[in-house]
Design an enzyme around this catalytic site. Sequence first.
Site, PDB file in Angstrom:
ATOM      1  N   CYS A 277       0.806  -1.240   0.000  1.00  0.00           N
ATOM      2  CA  CYS A 277       0.000   0.000   0.000  1.00  0.00           C
ATOM      3  C   CYS A 277       0.829   1.275   0.000  1.00  0.00           C
ATOM      4  O   CYS A 277       0.717   2.075  -0.926  1.00  0.00           O
ATOM      5  CB  CYS A 277      -0.944  -0.018   1.183  1.00  0.00           C
ATOM      6  SG  CYS A 277      -1.989  -1.469   1.181  1.00  0.00           S
TER       7      CYS A 277
HETATM    8  C1  UGA Z   1      -1.496   0.682   5.427  1.00  0.00           C
HETATM    9  C2  UGA Z   1      -2.329   1.682   6.245  1.00  0.00           C
HETATM   10  O1  UGA Z   1      -1.824   1.759   7.588  1.00  0.00           O
HETATM   11  C3  UGA Z   1      -3.793   1.282   6.286  1.00  0.00           C
HETATM   12  O2  UGA Z   1      -4.559   2.279   6.960  1.00  0.00           O
HETATM   13  C4  UGA Z   1      -4.285   1.155   4.832  1.00  0.00           C
HETATM   14  O3  UGA Z   1      -5.641   0.728   4.780  1.00  0.00           O
HETATM   15  C5  UGA Z   1      -3.438   0.136   4.107  1.00  0.00           C
HETATM   16  O4  UGA Z   1      -2.071   0.570   4.129  1.00  0.00           O
HETATM   17  C6  UGA Z   1      -3.947   0.049   2.687  1.00  0.00           C
HETATM   18  O5  UGA Z   1      -3.838   1.037   1.946  1.00  0.00           O
HETATM   19  O6  UGA Z   1      -4.581  -0.947   2.335  1.00  0.00           O
HETATM   20  P1  UGA Z   1      -0.378  -1.700   5.911  1.00  0.00           P
HETATM   21  O7  UGA Z   1       0.279  -1.568   4.572  1.00  0.00           O
HETATM   22  O8  UGA Z   1      -1.003  -2.990   6.287  1.00  0.00           O
HETATM   23  O9  UGA Z   1      -1.526  -0.572   6.094  1.00  0.00           O
HETATM   24  O10 UGA Z   1       0.767  -1.415   6.948  1.00  0.00           O
HETATM   25  P2  UGA Z   1       1.109  -0.537   8.226  1.00  0.00           P
HETATM   26  O11 UGA Z   1       0.868  -1.338   9.437  1.00  0.00           O
HETATM   27  O12 UGA Z   1       0.476   0.811   8.181  1.00  0.00           O
HETATM   28  O13 UGA Z   1       2.681  -0.406   8.021  1.00  0.00           O
HETATM   29  C7  UGA Z   1       3.210   0.034   6.779  1.00  0.00           C
HETATM   30  C8  UGA Z   1       4.714  -0.023   6.738  1.00  0.00           C
HETATM   31  O14 UGA Z   1       5.275   1.063   7.469  1.00  0.00           O
HETATM   32  C9  UGA Z   1       5.370  -1.289   7.304  1.00  0.00           C
HETATM   33  O15 UGA Z   1       6.403  -1.699   6.413  1.00  0.00           O
HETATM   34  C10 UGA Z   1       5.972  -0.828   8.604  1.00  0.00           C
HETATM   35  O16 UGA Z   1       7.119  -1.582   8.980  1.00  0.00           O
HETATM   36  C11 UGA Z   1       6.376   0.589   8.223  1.00  0.00           C
HETATM   37  N1  UGA Z   1       6.611   1.488   9.369  1.00  0.00           N
HETATM   38  C12 UGA Z   1       5.622   1.740  10.253  1.00  0.00           C
HETATM   39  C13 UGA Z   1       7.844   2.086   9.504  1.00  0.00           C
HETATM   40  O17 UGA Z   1       8.766   1.872   8.691  1.00  0.00           O
HETATM   41  N2  UGA Z   1       8.054   2.937  10.552  1.00  0.00           N
HETATM   42  C14 UGA Z   1       7.098   3.205  11.450  1.00  0.00           C
HETATM   43  O18 UGA Z   1       7.364   3.993  12.379  1.00  0.00           O
HETATM   44  C15 UGA Z   1       5.849   2.593  11.312  1.00  0.00           C
END
Ligand code: UGA
Length: 446
Positions: A277
């Site tokens: 995403c």
């Molecule tokens: C994300 C959004 O959070 C959802 O709200 C959205 O619905 C979804 O995309 C989508 O468009 O379908 P997701 O991809 O499952 O959800 O993942 P997240 O839990 O938000 O994490 C995304 C990435 O950011 C991961 O790789 C995580 O490791 C990274 N991240 C998160 C960081 O690198 N640093 C941080 O501080 C937090």
Amino acid sequence: MNLVVVGTGYVGLVSGVCLAAKGHHVTCIDVNPKIVEMLNQCKPHIYERDLPELLTDVINSGNFVATTDLFTALSDTDLVLVAVGTPSENGVIDLSYIKNVSKSIGDYMRTNDHPLAVVIKSTVVPGTTDTVVKQEIELASAMKFPEFGLGMNPEFLREGEAIQDFMEPDRIVLGYEDERTLKLLEELYEPWSCDKVRVNTRTAELIKYANNALLATQISAINEIANVAAAIGGIDTMDVVNGVTLDKRWNPIINGKRANPEILTYLIPGCGFGGSCFPKDVQALRSLGVAQGLDMHLLNSVLDINDAQPIEVVNILERHLGDLTGKHVLILGLAFKPDTDDVRESASLKIINRLSKHGVSISAHDPIAIDNFREKIGDVSAVEYVIEWEEHVASADIVIIATKWAEYASLAGMNTKGKVVFDARRMFEPSIFVDSKYFSIGLNLA
Ligand code: UGA
């Protein structure tokens, strides 16, 4: 109410199953008969926590069925949700599945003289539903909007938390172009009492992109600050983050207690965001802006920082250890984040690819994503995939935590004396590894 969901991918299946759990009669469509057969046997073809149990419940209650037969399913509904894939092609989303489904629904409407409300659930760039989808349906159905209905209802599901996110959403965005579609969407989401945002379809489409783009921007911003802190030295970026987020605008005090909002979990310095995403949506929004003649300076930088961030892990190791040739590296975590087997745009892909050029031997572990990772990375001969990671700590010179799986917490109690522990997700307090050489992003206390 009866409804049809086209597409049983991540968004379509989770939405279909959750809507069925709330009492609607859901028919999910997929072109692949094998997937349909599996679903009807209560076996989801994607990994998501709690999904198998909920699928079993809704099949047993008679509220959920999967089929390949779109036309028969449509004959029994007024509302169809479209949740087919929008893969990325060079940073631009490919709308061919959306177009094909719109055309098929239009064909059905013409041959059966049955105008439907068509609601797009897939992530599509602003202006897709009220132009591309509308035109495809008009052409195939020989009807003119608003004879049929148009809506856009984006999803905000996080992988690994998707069922909970759907069942207890922060808000529901009801994008609509006509009152009949809005009425059907209101009825569909009547069981949910959260905030509902009623807007036109292109606003709904941009809400989805803006949401992900802002979160991704926050991650790249803290990673850039972390890189500056590491370059200066003598700073732990987590102390900086704590100092900043005690500002009440980040972390309000309510009834004498800190609210600790979840947005703070997107401020952890690390090896970058991945998944299906954030990278794809930021690229698509950037491409949309460029197509409008805009420079898109910010989103360019967000993506550039994120592309470089996994490599920062290898750079830091080289800066501190010199030549890495002959070292044995244990990589903990291959999925893009914990609780998923999704390896798309995973930081580990870049870390392992870069390390493999340095003459190191690599052992790699993930609780569930090894098969997907192996398929994605192809033939990188230096990698040995391991099941019992604990057994490989003793022989490793360097242990890199690339995904914050809960089970890796036990590394804290193991003998890592003299080894390099690279905590690329800030899983541990640096003080835990007193006998080891502890590294992280944004931490250079030497
Ligand atoms: C994300 C959004 O959070 C959802 O709200 C959205 O619905 C979804 O995309 C989508 O468009 O379908 P997701 O991809 O499952 O959800 O993942 P997240 O839990 O938000 O994490 C995304 C990435 O950011 C991961 O790789 C995580 O490791 C990274 N991240 C998160 C960081 O690198 N640093 C941080 O501080 C937090």
